[in-house]
Scaffold this motif. Structure first.
Motif, PDB file in Angstrom:
ATOM      1  N   SER A 210       0.826  -1.204   0.000  1.00 56.36           N
ATOM      2  CA  SER A 210       0.000   0.000   0.000  1.00 56.36           C
ATOM      3  C   SER A 210       0.866   1.263   0.000  1.00 56.36           C
ATOM      4  O   SER A 210       1.856   1.367   0.729  1.00 56.36           O
ATOM      5  CB  SER A 210      -0.910   0.000   1.228  1.00 56.36           C
ATOM      6  OG  SER A 210      -1.483   1.267   1.428  1.00 56.36           O
ATOM      7  N   GLU A 211       0.491   2.216  -0.839  1.00 61.10           N
ATOM      8  CA  GLU A 211       1.220   3.480  -0.913  1.00 61.10           C
ATOM      9  C   GLU A 211       1.191   4.216   0.429  1.00 61.10           C
ATOM     10  O   GLU A 211       2.165   4.860   0.831  1.00 61.10           O
ATOM     11  CB  GLU A 211       0.612   4.348  -2.018  1.00 61.10           C
ATOM     12  CG  GLU A 211       1.426   5.592  -2.351  1.00 61.10           C
ATOM     13  CD  GLU A 211       0.891   6.315  -3.570  1.00 61.10           C
ATOM     14  OE1 GLU A 211       1.319   7.468  -3.773  1.00 61.10           O
ATOM     15  OE2 GLU A 211       0.061   5.752  -4.306  1.00 61.10           O
ATOM     16  N   SER A 212       0.072   4.107   1.149  1.00 57.53           N
ATOM     17  CA  SER A 212      -0.039   4.778   2.451  1.00 57.53           C
ATOM     18  C   SER A 212       0.931   4.176   3.463  1.00 57.53           C
ATOM     19  O   SER A 212       1.506   4.896   4.291  1.00 57.53           O
ATOM     20  CB  SER A 212      -1.472   4.675   2.979  1.00 57.53           C
ATOM     21  OG  SER A 212      -1.845   3.320   3.188  1.00 57.53           O
TER      22      SER A 212
ATOM     23  N   LYS B 190       4.390   5.573   2.725  1.00 56.21           N
ATOM     24  CA  LYS B 190       4.508   6.954   3.180  1.00 56.21           C
ATOM     25  C   LYS B 190       4.632   7.022   4.709  1.00 56.21           C
ATOM     26  O   LYS B 190       5.397   7.843   5.239  1.00 56.21           O
ATOM     27  CB  LYS B 190       3.304   7.761   2.704  1.00 56.21           C
ATOM     28  CG  LYS B 190       3.320   8.035   1.199  1.00 56.21           C
ATOM     29  CD  LYS B 190       2.109   8.860   0.775  1.00 56.21           C
ATOM     30  CE  LYS B 190       2.172   9.176  -0.709  1.00 56.21           C
ATOM     31  NZ  LYS B 190       0.999   9.963  -1.160  1.00 56.21           N
ATOM     32  N   LYS B 191       3.896   6.164   5.414  1.00 59.11           N
ATOM     33  CA  LYS B 191       4.000   6.139   6.882  1.00 59.11           C
ATOM     34  C   LYS B 191       5.399   5.718   7.317  1.00 59.11           C
ATOM     35  O   LYS B 191       5.962   6.275   8.264  1.00 59.11           O
ATOM     36  CB  LYS B 191       2.962   5.179   7.458  1.00 59.11           C
ATOM     37  CG  LYS B 191       1.535   5.700   7.413  1.00 59.11           C
ATOM     38  CD  LYS B 191       0.558   4.670   7.967  1.00 59.11           C
ATOM     39  CE  LYS B 191      -0.873   5.156   7.878  1.00 59.11           C
ATOM     40  NZ  LYS B 191      -1.831   4.139   8.370  1.00 59.11           N
TER      41      LYS B 191
ATOM     42  N   ASN C 264      -0.174  12.048  -7.938  1.00 57.58           N
ATOM     43  CA  ASN C 264       0.018  12.786  -6.679  1.00 57.58           C
ATOM     44  C   ASN C 264       0.898  14.011  -6.886  1.00 57.58           C
ATOM     45  O   ASN C 264       1.783  14.321  -6.099  1.00 57.58           O
ATOM     46  CB  ASN C 264       0.620  11.867  -5.612  1.00 57.58           C
ATOM     47  CG  ASN C 264      -0.282  10.699  -5.298  1.00 57.58           C
ATOM     48  OD1 ASN C 264      -1.496  10.826  -5.367  1.00 57.58           O
ATOM     49  ND2 ASN C 264       0.300   9.558  -4.972  1.00 57.58           N
TER      50      ASN C 264
END
Length: 552
Positions: A49-51, A54-55, A516
């Motif tokens: 997951s891209e999220s 990023k986290k 994005n």
């Protein structure tokens, strides 16, 4: 910066001698997270997951708290992309002299073979997979080369030993290959050297060795000679490590489209179209040109549903559009694809008015543009309701349902028809100056993919005073194709960075993917030429020979 600090603290705390397997795994993942590779690209290539990425980058999530499966995927990706992550670290790593000499000799001999056209035999065959009852379940088709080249013995350059180059590639079907032209062997020397340096950097042993453990001095015709890699992380040994860096290329004469591909007179343009479409997975794949290695570059609207194309006068913009539209006509299913053309700038699209894929006359008046875009939005909502009514998520699943129904019941018993993909080409940004049109178009860009509605915005006359397109529209168009422009500001508008103003023209362009608000994967494109006469001949042929739904 946070990632760099975290990596440095991790490394200093553990020290190189204190690093176990899991520590090294995490260290490589941290290097990936601090690299310039975007979260979108990592996510797309790994399935993570891209999220989550990023986290991890922002330290809102720690590697220790992340699933091992996720960390493992990121580690594998990091190892495959070491060249992007740590180019500077590899510069000072030296390969053993014997290994480097071996690589250079192979590259030299492969070059000689290609110059002399010495590949004599090419094999095309099918491989059947059988079930327990002795019946074939499915088959795969392959093309194969077995070539023997001579290499000098390392310790005695007066003698040579045979070296076998064996390459097998899977293809769609052997019936796709009529003749083979321009066969050439490829040896990915730079990739091999880079990957060997990565192995050395990670502690692996790299040397020359044969499968019978003889040193180069003792090699004979029965030895399986090559580069040996002892991978300490994966606890594996690989003989002939270089074998996977061989490849070949050829031009396939493919004629399985809606018109004879020989209607395209230029051989390079013809072969590029056929080769580019030979492995496409979608009916809305478009060939936009070739890369620096003469490989076809394609865009699949299935994955990224819209396209923005622009350039100055004479840059090759409309040549690109002609080639893109021709590739769609060659590959498209008339029962599943239709096109519409809006042209407020001139006559770029009038040649396609008689195309069997064209759903309406070329639209060239502002009031007609409004009516058409309004009607397209009504069609969008009708398609959404139809998908919801049968509990189906997208156009692909819907058309598969129709296809299954036809197979079961036949055409006459199947009341519903395929939902046609609709590609709308809009020439000139001036149509977008009208707020009502812009709002409706934005809805189509945001919701069109699921229902099979795709927008291609084109402007072949970008100037300092005529290049603006609203940010809200641009952000919904991930694919950008820009040709020569005269202002840096225009390049920035098209691809979010400079560069297009430095192109030489003559069909050279830059293809980018934007997500994005970031520009990804810039690629240099050379668009081939196709003439107005050829397009006219193609459309005439299709109108005479294609069976169009509804015809008697």
């Amino acid at each position: 910066m946070k990632g760099r600090i975290l990596y440095a603290m991790f490394y200093l705390t553990k020290g190189i001698k204190g690093l176990g397997y899991m520590d090294i795994l995490k260290m490589e993942v941290l290097k990936l997270l601090e690299s310039d590779i975007s979260a979108y690209r990592i996510s797309k290539d790994t399935g993570v997951s891209e999220s989550v990425i990023k986290k991890l980058r922002n330290q809102n999530q720690q590697l220790e708290d992340t699933k091992f499966e996720t960390v493992s995927k990121l580690y594998s990706y990091a190892m495959k992309n070491q060249s992007k992550i740590s180019d500077n670290e590899l510069k000072d790593i030296k390969l053993p002299k014997a290994v480097l000499t071996f690589i250079e000799e192979i590259a030299s001999r492969i070059g000689s073979i290609n110059q002399k056209g010495a590949v004599k035999n090419v094999y095309v065959f099918d491989k059947y997979h059988m079930d327990d009852n002795g019946n074939s379940e499915n088959k795969n088709s392959f093309i194969e080369i077995n070539e023997t080249i001579s290499l000098p013995l390392q310790y005695n350059y007066h003698d040579e030993i045979p070296y076998q180059v064996h390459i097998t590639k899977e293809i769609d079907s052997k019936r796709n290959i009529d003749t083979i032209k321009g066969m050439a062997l490829l040896f990915k020397k730079d990739e091999l050297i880079n990957d060997l340096k990565i192995h050395i950097k990670n502690g692996s042993k790299v040397k020359m060795k044969s499968s019978d453990n003889k040193i180069p001095l003792m090699w004979n015709n029965n030895s399986n000679k090559g580069i040996f890699v002892n991978d300490i992380f994966n606890n594996s040994e690989t003989y002939n490590f270089e074998a996977s860096y061989f490849d070949f290329t050829f031009n396939k004469q493919i004629d399985t489209g809606n018109f004879p591909i020989t209607l395209i007179k230029n051989e390079q343009s013809r072969l590029l179209l056929g080769y580019g479409m030979s492995n496409n997975n979608s009916e809305i794949t478009m060939v936009v040109g070739k890369d620096k290695n003469n490989n076809p570059i394609t865009i699949d609207l299935e994955n990224l549903p819209h396209l923005l194309v622009g350039g100055s006068i004479g840059s090759g913009t409309y040549t690109a559009m002609n080639y893109i539209i021709t590739s769609l006509m060659w590959n498209g299913d008339i029962q599943r694809l239709q096109m519409a053309f809006i042209d407020l700038m001139g006559s770029a699209f009038y040649k396609y008015e008689k195309s069997p894929f064209n759903m309406a006359s070329v639209i060239n008046k502002k009031e007609d543009v409004e009516k058409f875009i309004d009607g397209l939005n009504i069609e969008l909502h009708q398609r959404q309701r139809k998908l919801d009514s049968v509990n189906i998520k997208d156009i692909n699943s819907y058309n598969q349902m129709i296809e299954n129904s036809i197979k079961r019941n036949g055409n006459l018993e199947t009341k519903e028809t395929y939902m046609k993909r609709t590609i709308v080409f809009i020439n000139g940004f001036m149509a977008l100056e009208y707020k009502h049109i812009e709002k409706q178009l934005k809805d189509l860009l945001q919701k069109g993919r699921v229902c099979g509605i795709h927008i291609v915005l084109v402007n072949g006359n970008l100037t300092k005073d005529n290049h603006d397109i609203s940010e809200s529209l641009r952000n919904n168009i991930p694919h950008r194709l820009v040709y020569k422009v005269h202002e840096e500001s225009i390049s920035m508008m098209m691809i979010n960075q400079n560069g297009a103003e430095k192109l030489s023209g003559k069909g050279k362009g830059l293809l980018t993917i934007n997500r994005n608000f970031e520009t990804k994967d810039i690629e240099l494109v050379q668009t081939p030429f196709i003439s107005e006469e050829e397009i006219e001949d193609i459309i005439t042929y299709m109108n005479k020979n294609m069976v169009i739904e509804g015809d008697d």
